[in-house]
Design a protein around this motif. Structure first.
Motif, PDB file in Angstrom:
ATOM      1  N   ASN A  22      -4.474 -13.453 -18.538  1.00 49.48           N
ATOM      2  CA  ASN A  22      -5.023 -13.174 -17.210  1.00 49.48           C
ATOM      3  C   ASN A  22      -4.043 -13.511 -16.093  1.00 49.48           C
ATOM      4  O   ASN A  22      -4.160 -12.987 -14.992  1.00 49.48           O
ATOM      5  CB  ASN A  22      -6.355 -13.898 -17.022  1.00 49.48           C
ATOM      6  CG  ASN A  22      -7.455 -13.240 -17.819  1.00 49.48           C
ATOM      7  OD1 ASN A  22      -7.573 -12.023 -17.844  1.00 49.48           O
ATOM      8  ND2 ASN A  22      -8.253 -14.032 -18.510  1.00 49.48           N
ATOM      9  N   LEU A  71      -9.482 -10.637 -19.269  1.00 52.85           N
ATOM     10  CA  LEU A  71      -9.343 -10.745 -20.721  1.00 52.85           C
ATOM     11  C   LEU A  71     -10.179 -11.906 -21.231  1.00 52.85           C
ATOM     12  O   LEU A  71     -10.131 -13.011 -20.696  1.00 52.85           O
ATOM     13  CB  LEU A  71      -7.865 -10.973 -21.084  1.00 52.85           C
ATOM     14  CG  LEU A  71      -7.558 -11.280 -22.537  1.00 52.85           C
ATOM     15  CD1 LEU A  71      -7.913 -10.095 -23.422  1.00 52.85           C
ATOM     16  CD2 LEU A  71      -6.083 -11.630 -22.684  1.00 52.85           C
ATOM     17  N   TYR A  93     -11.849  -6.748 -22.175  1.00 51.09           N
ATOM     18  CA  TYR A  93     -11.054  -6.762 -20.959  1.00 51.09           C
ATOM     19  C   TYR A  93     -11.462  -5.557 -20.125  1.00 51.09           C
ATOM     20  O   TYR A  93     -12.093  -4.625 -20.620  1.00 51.09           O
ATOM     21  CB  TYR A  93      -9.546  -6.755 -21.240  1.00 51.09           C
ATOM     22  CG  TYR A  93      -9.027  -5.522 -21.933  1.00 51.09           C
ATOM     23  CD1 TYR A  93      -8.602  -4.408 -21.208  1.00 51.09           C
ATOM     24  CD2 TYR A  93      -8.963  -5.452 -23.327  1.00 51.09           C
ATOM     25  CE1 TYR A  93      -8.131  -3.263 -21.851  1.00 51.09           C
ATOM     26  CE2 TYR A  93      -8.486  -4.316 -23.974  1.00 51.09           C
ATOM     27  CZ  TYR A  93      -8.072  -3.232 -23.229  1.00 51.09           C
ATOM     28  OH  TYR A  93      -7.610  -2.099 -23.865  1.00 51.09           O
TER      29      TYR A  93
END
Length: 132
Positions: A22, A71, A93
């Motif tokens: 992320n 994610l 995601y």
């Protein structure tokens, strides 16, 4: 390695995987999560992706090309035998479609972990597929 030890280490590895993914840091993701000689088996790929440099490139392409955000990975089950652990999990995601609208992708994975001396568990084999 006990089951409880494996679960604790896997949860910590997964937290780092999500954090680095992320943060758009594929090198940090790979070096913190995978063994140096790990094998990644992505869906639709004609060949396995082996070793840190190749896996960094794969995740770099995945994170930046798809513009993946949010994610998330979650453990479903863990099995342990000696210095090997296997995890079954689910992932998701979000990424923008051609109209820049975020769409969700989710799927499942199996990761086999091995003990790396002086480090602890690291992902050795990683295979995943998207749900349709």
């Amino acid at each position: 390695m006990t089951h409880a030890q494996a679960v604790t280490e896997i949860h910590a590895l997964n937290a780092k995987f999500m954090e680095r993914g992320n943060a758009k840091d594929p090198a940090g993701l790979v070096h913190s999560y995978y063994a140096e000689d790990a094998v990644l088996m992505p869906p639709g790929a004609p060949a396995n992706v082996t070793g840190w440099p190749a896996i960094v490139k794969f995740w770099d392409d995945m994170i930046f090309v798809t513009k993946a955000v949010d994610l998330s990975v979650s453990t479903v089950s863990v099995e342990v035998s000696g210095d090997i652990a296997a995890e079954i999990g689910i992932f998701s995601y979000n990424s923008p479609d051609k109209n820049s609208v975020l769409t969700n992708t989710n799927g499942k994975y199996v990761v086999v972990y091995k003990v790396v001396e002086g480090v602890g568990l690291k992902a050795s084999i990683d295979i995943f597929s998207e749900n349709e």
